[in-house]
Write a protein that holds these residues in place. Structure first.
Motif, PDB file in Angstrom:
ATOM      1  N   UNK A 249      -8.813   2.586   9.367  1.00  0.00           N
ATOM      2  CA  UNK A 249      -7.943   3.606   9.954  1.00  0.00           C
ATOM      3  C   UNK A 249      -6.525   3.074  10.116  1.00  0.00           C
ATOM      4  N   UNK A 250      -6.405   1.827  10.543  1.00  0.00           N
ATOM      5  CA  UNK A 250      -5.084   1.213  10.692  1.00  0.00           C
ATOM      6  C   UNK A 250      -4.383   1.129   9.343  1.00  0.00           C
ATOM      7  N   UNK A 251      -5.105   0.669   8.334  1.00  0.00           N
ATOM      8  CA  UNK A 251      -4.519   0.527   7.001  1.00  0.00           C
ATOM      9  C   UNK A 251      -4.032   1.867   6.462  1.00  0.00           C
ATOM     10  N   UNK A 252      -4.867   2.881   6.560  1.00  0.00           N
ATOM     11  CA  UNK A 252      -4.518   4.180   5.982  1.00  0.00           C
ATOM     12  C   UNK A 252      -3.368   4.846   6.729  1.00  0.00           C
ATOM     13  N   UNK A 253      -3.375   4.764   8.054  1.00  0.00           N
ATOM     14  CA  UNK A 253      -2.301   5.404   8.816  1.00  0.00           C
ATOM     15  C   UNK A 253      -0.973   4.678   8.612  1.00  0.00           C
ATOM     16  N   UNK A 254      -1.012   3.356   8.474  1.00  0.00           N
ATOM     17  CA  UNK A 254       0.217   2.605   8.240  1.00  0.00           C
ATOM     18  C   UNK A 254       0.772   2.898   6.847  1.00  0.00           C
ATOM     19  N   UNK A 255      -0.101   2.976   5.862  1.00  0.00           N
ATOM     20  CA  UNK A 255       0.347   3.333   4.511  1.00  0.00           C
ATOM     21  C   UNK A 255       1.016   4.700   4.507  1.00  0.00           C
ATOM     22  N   UNK A 256       0.409   5.661   5.198  1.00  0.00           N
ATOM     23  CA  UNK A 256       0.985   7.010   5.265  1.00  0.00           C
ATOM     24  C   UNK A 256       2.347   7.000   5.948  1.00  0.00           C
TER      25      UNK A 256
END
Length: 265
Positions: A249-256
């Motif tokens: 979740x951290x990875x995906x939200x930061x990428x976005x």
């Protein structure tokens, strides 16, 4: 590739053929600046890189050149006014990008040329630009073999790299001198700062203050369970949160969050 200050007899600015390129800077600064001579050379270099990567002959290049000019690096620029227009536009049009790909340029090579053109455009327009437009510097507490370290490795770093940015942290490499000096240089050179603020740390807050003073784009990250313990000044800012241990979740939200900051050529 050769760069000379001698003019060509035909008054062109460059001649290229596959793996050879000759560029002239004759009279540029005297009669046609701004933009600067530096921008002009980078602009010509971007075109040269395209020709080398796609293995284009001069005849092939003339066949795909745009006339009249449209603000693309492949415009047929018969005078320096047209080249200035191309530098201000700083673009490789989609049509040319597709043709170059057909001739063998990789997506990474096309993107690199577009980044060079973006540098030219920003300098020609007087827009300040960081040293590396695709760099992210991470401000956080250093630790090993704990949740904080895992959040960095599998969430923060992975999310930054998935967005196409390079990820740097102050402990990535040894450099002589004071740590604070090194951190400040990293912040100055970076396009965006990612600060993990869920663990109270005076160094993190200081570095965050430096980044804000320099006008950097900043993304704050914190575990949901820790958000209530943040100082008031930070708690009033928008913070990207994630459930502790949910690094996906951290990875995906930061990428976005980072994708809108990717430079567009």
């Amino acid at each position: 590739m050769w760069v000379t200050d001698a003019p060509f007899a035909d008054n062109w600015f460059s001649h290229e053929d596959r793996a050879t390129s000759v560029i002239t800077t004759a009279d540029w600064e005297r009669y046609f600046a701004p933009p600067s001579l530096r921008s002009y050379v980078i602009y010509q270099l971007a075109q040269t890189c395209t020709i080398f990567a796609a293995d284009l002959s001069e005849e092939m290049l003339e066949n795909i050149a745009h006339e009249p000019p449209r603000g693309c690096a492949n415009d047929l620029s018969a005078n320096k006014a047209n080249i200035r227009f191309g530098m201000l536009a700083g673009s490789l049009c989609p049509e040319c990008a597709a043709v170059m790909t057909q001739y063998g340029m990789s997506d990474e090579q096309v993107a690199a040329v577009r980044r060079m053109l973006a540098l030219v455009r920003d300098e020609a327009l007087g827009t300040p630009r960081p040293l590396d437009p695709l760099s992210a510097f991470v401000v956080m507490r250093f630790s090993a073999f704990d949740e904080n370290a895992n959040a960095y490795e599998y969430g923060v770093k992975a999310g930054i790299e998935a967005a196409g940015f390079t990820c740097t942290r102050a402990d990535d490499s040894y450099q002589p001198g004071a740590l604070l000096t090194k951190v400040t240089k990293y912040i100055e050179r970076s396009r965006v700062i990612v600060a993990k603020v869920d663990v109270q740390n005076l160094n993190v807050y200081y570095e965050l203050g430096v980044a804000r003073a320099l006008g950097k784009d900043i993304i704050l990250v914190a575990a949901q369970e820790q958000i209530g313990g943040l100082p008031t000044d930070i708690n009033n800012l928008e913070v990207l949160t994630y459930p502790t241990g949910d690094y996906k979740a951290l990875r995906e939200s930061l990428t976005s969050a980072l994708m809108p900051l990717v430079p567009r050529a």
